[in-house]
Design an enzyme around this catalytic site. Sequence first.
Site, PDB file in Angstrom:
ATOM      1  N   HIS A  84      17.615  -0.073  52.707  1.00 36.77           N
ATOM      2  CA  HIS A  84      16.773   0.498  53.759  1.00 36.77           C
ATOM      3  C   HIS A  84      16.190   1.812  53.269  1.00 36.77           C
ATOM      4  CE1 HIS A  84      15.531   1.990  57.720  1.00 36.77           C
ATOM      5  NE2 HIS A  84      15.600   0.734  58.112  1.00 36.77           N
TER       6      HIS A  84
ATOM      7  N   ASP B 275      18.401  -6.748  59.610  1.00 34.70           N
ATOM      8  CA  ASP B 275      17.808  -8.075  59.435  1.00 34.70           C
ATOM      9  C   ASP B 275      18.733  -9.078  58.759  1.00 34.70           C
ATOM     10  OD1 ASP B 275      15.352  -7.509  60.574  1.00 34.70           O
ATOM     11  OD2 ASP B 275      14.695  -6.483  58.768  1.00 34.70           O
TER      12      ASP B 275
HETATM   13  N1  ACO Z   1      18.298  -6.092  46.253  1.00 38.06           N
HETATM   14  C1  ACO Z   1      18.442  -5.633  44.981  1.00 38.06           C
HETATM   15  N2  ACO Z   1      18.072  -4.389  44.580  1.00 38.06           N
HETATM   16  C2  ACO Z   1      17.537  -3.576  45.503  1.00 38.06           C
HETATM   17  C3  ACO Z   1      17.359  -3.980  46.840  1.00 38.06           C
HETATM   18  C4  ACO Z   1      17.764  -5.275  47.212  1.00 38.06           C
HETATM   19  N3  ACO Z   1      17.621  -5.708  48.467  1.00 38.06           N
HETATM   20  N4  ACO Z   1      16.799  -2.968  47.547  1.00 38.06           N
HETATM   21  C5  ACO Z   1      16.617  -1.969  46.674  1.00 38.06           C
HETATM   22  N5  ACO Z   1      17.071  -2.327  45.436  1.00 38.06           N
HETATM   23  C6  ACO Z   1      17.092  -1.474  44.239  1.00 38.06           C
HETATM   24  C7  ACO Z   1      15.698  -1.347  43.667  1.00 38.06           C
HETATM   25  O1  ACO Z   1      15.461  -2.333  42.676  1.00 38.06           O
HETATM   26  C8  ACO Z   1      15.723   0.050  43.093  1.00 38.06           C
HETATM   27  O2  ACO Z   1      16.382  -0.007  41.856  1.00 38.06           O
HETATM   28  P1  ACO Z   1      15.972   1.012  40.664  1.00 38.06           P
HETATM   29  O3  ACO Z   1      16.303   2.378  41.182  1.00 38.06           O
HETATM   30  O4  ACO Z   1      16.840   0.591  39.524  1.00 38.06           O
HETATM   31  O5  ACO Z   1      14.520   0.809  40.423  1.00 38.06           O
HETATM   32  C9  ACO Z   1      16.615   0.828  44.062  1.00 38.06           C
HETATM   33  O6  ACO Z   1      17.467  -0.154  44.672  1.00 38.06           O
HETATM   34  C10 ACO Z   1      15.845   1.578  45.147  1.00 38.06           C
HETATM   35  O7  ACO Z   1      14.964   0.643  45.791  1.00 38.06           O
HETATM   36  P2  ACO Z   1      13.553   1.043  46.432  1.00 38.06           P
HETATM   37  O8  ACO Z   1      12.732  -0.177  46.596  1.00 38.06           O
HETATM   38  O9  ACO Z   1      12.966   2.187  45.689  1.00 38.06           O
HETATM   39  O10 ACO Z   1      14.013   1.609  47.840  1.00 38.06           O
HETATM   40  P3  ACO Z   1      13.109   1.753  49.121  1.00 38.06           P
HETATM   41  O11 ACO Z   1      13.781   2.748  49.994  1.00 38.06           O
HETATM   42  O12 ACO Z   1      11.692   2.010  48.770  1.00 38.06           O
HETATM   43  O13 ACO Z   1      13.145   0.286  49.771  1.00 38.06           O
HETATM   44  C11 ACO Z   1      13.633  -1.586  51.085  1.00 38.06           C
HETATM   45  C12 ACO Z   1      13.839  -0.081  50.887  1.00 38.06           C
HETATM   46  C13 ACO Z   1      12.125  -1.927  51.079  1.00 38.06           C
HETATM   47  C14 ACO Z   1      14.181  -1.971  52.450  1.00 38.06           C
HETATM   48  C15 ACO Z   1      14.365  -2.357  49.965  1.00 38.06           C
HETATM   49  O14 ACO Z   1      15.737  -2.035  49.986  1.00 38.06           O
HETATM   50  C16 ACO Z   1      14.176  -3.867  50.029  1.00 38.06           C
HETATM   51  O15 ACO Z   1      13.176  -4.378  49.498  1.00 38.06           O
HETATM   52  N6  ACO Z   1      15.093  -4.607  50.730  1.00 38.06           N
HETATM   53  C17 ACO Z   1      14.939  -6.022  50.916  1.00 38.06           C
HETATM   54  C18 ACO Z   1      13.974  -6.282  52.069  1.00 38.06           C
HETATM   55  C19 ACO Z   1      14.563  -5.976  53.427  1.00 38.06           C
HETATM   56  O16 ACO Z   1      15.696  -6.331  53.739  1.00 38.06           O
HETATM   57  N7  ACO Z   1      13.761  -5.299  54.284  1.00 38.06           N
HETATM   58  C20 ACO Z   1      14.166  -4.964  55.660  1.00 38.06           C
HETATM   59  C21 ACO Z   1      14.302  -3.488  55.861  1.00 38.06           C
HETATM   60  S1  ACO Z   1      14.908  -3.168  57.511  1.00 38.06           S
HETATM   61  C22 ACO Z   1      13.578  -3.246  58.564  1.00 38.06           C
HETATM   62  O17 ACO Z   1      12.458  -3.140  58.174  1.00 38.06           O
HETATM   63  C23 ACO Z   1      13.829  -3.491  60.023  1.00 38.06           C
END
Ligand code: ACO
Length: 427
Positions: free
Chosen positions: A305, A362
């Site tokens: 998140h 979610d």
């Molecule tokens: N699975 C594996 N790796 C992940 C995941 C995941 N679900 N989420 C983040 N990471 C990793 C990224 O690859 C990144 O790694 P790095 O630092 O080596 O490059 C690190 O964790 C940080 O991730 P970011 O994408 O920079 O974090 P951000 O805060 O921008 O993204 C997000 C948050 C979009 C929710 C992300 O965690 C994601 O894509 N999750 C899956 C989709 C999801 O469940 N969305 C629902 C959110 S809740 C809502 O909207 C109600």
Amino acid sequence: MTDTAKITLGDKTVDSPVLSGTVGPDVVDIRKFYAQTGAFTYDPGFTSTASCESQLTYIDGDEGVLLHRGYAIGDLAEQSSFMETCYLLLNGELPNGEELQTFENTITRHTMLHEQLATFYRGFRRDAHPMAVMCGVVGALSAFYPDSTEIHDPHQRMIASHRLIAKMPTIAAMAYKYSVGQPFVYPDNSLSYTGNFLRMTFGVPAEPYEVNPVVERALDRIFILHADHEQNASTSTVRLAGSSGANPFACIAAGIACLWGPAHGGANEAALNMLREIGRPERIPEYIARAKDKDDPFRLMGFGHRVYKNYDPRATVMQKTVREVFEALKVNDPVFEVALQLEEMALSDPYFVEKKLFPNVDFYSGVILSAIGFPTTMFTALFALARTVGWVAQWNEMISDPAQKIGRPRQLYTGPTHRPYVAVDKR
Ligand code: ACO
């Protein structure tokens, strides 16, 4: 922290006031920054920018805290009802018994849609996505309530808010009925808000529909968990649309449009699809390995998140609710076992621990909604239904705020500078 921030730009240093909220990070007030320095600030995605002052919802992402008007989301989900939470968000305080009764009666009296709207539905293709229908129908309500344009009258604003909260279940249920070719089921105001929605969605005129109290409670809880979430994308959209003085139905239609995007409201569908694809607990390690592989774009859906970096307090309530619903409906879907084991394995894996990746709201909500019988296309529509109260509460707050101005961000222009026009035959 000091009460001014010194910002130096070239040979100019300006003092910008630092404002403190009741809790949470201080903010540097840069409203005069452009007038003082001739420079804009730059923050695409608003990662460091507070766009408004608000008393509605507080999130501490590091501690996994979500408060509505000061009340913890877990307490509200366990002990309150969606109607009570709506009252709280709109009015700032929990209602006493009489106030709650009056509020429920008010909402109940506004559940019907103008009959002309049934004709409007028939203009859509049967396979239209429920969110497309909801955007259209909610926007069209503006045409039925011209008094709602008097947005500076608090009484009219409250009536519009009540209408929206009351009519959303009818609008969402009708979108579903239309897509499956069944007749619309009119509201039964003797039922609870959530029970009424279940009956309008799953009832048919040929048979009596009995509301399952466990399902009713579970769905009511899901509505509470989605009621508001600070200045997220759809809420900011509603505020921005409302800042021009647009009427509330048009503003909420804008919020629905924004929520529709897969990065916002669509993740529960993706999480459920992923769990179904995994299918069996034995396959979990393969998916965890893929999520960790830098060369593989796959991510664990329902994990991580932008704000919560400890845990998402809504996910804890969701996990408990899945169990209750599965037991009550005698569902034997392996998807829940896969979800539980996936969560356990990921939370003991250093990759997820170090990156502070936890299940978000979610991760389990799609599993519950599917067990109740909702098709995946309805998931975001349910989110919109529940979030309507947050949207209208934020919209009301914005309009009553004397500091409110039309939202008008500036930009860092990187296009061509002035150039002479060239006639078409000379290009
Ligand atoms: N699975 C594996 N790796 C992940 C995941 C995941 N679900 N989420 C983040 N990471 C990793 C990224 O690859 C990144 O790694 P790095 O630092 O080596 O490059 C690190 O964790 C940080 O991730 P970011 O994408 O920079 O974090 P951000 O805060 O921008 O993204 C997000 C948050 C979009 C929710 C992300 O965690 C994601 O894509 N999750 C899956 C989709 C999801 O469940 N969305 C629902 C959110 S809740 C809502 O909207 C109600």
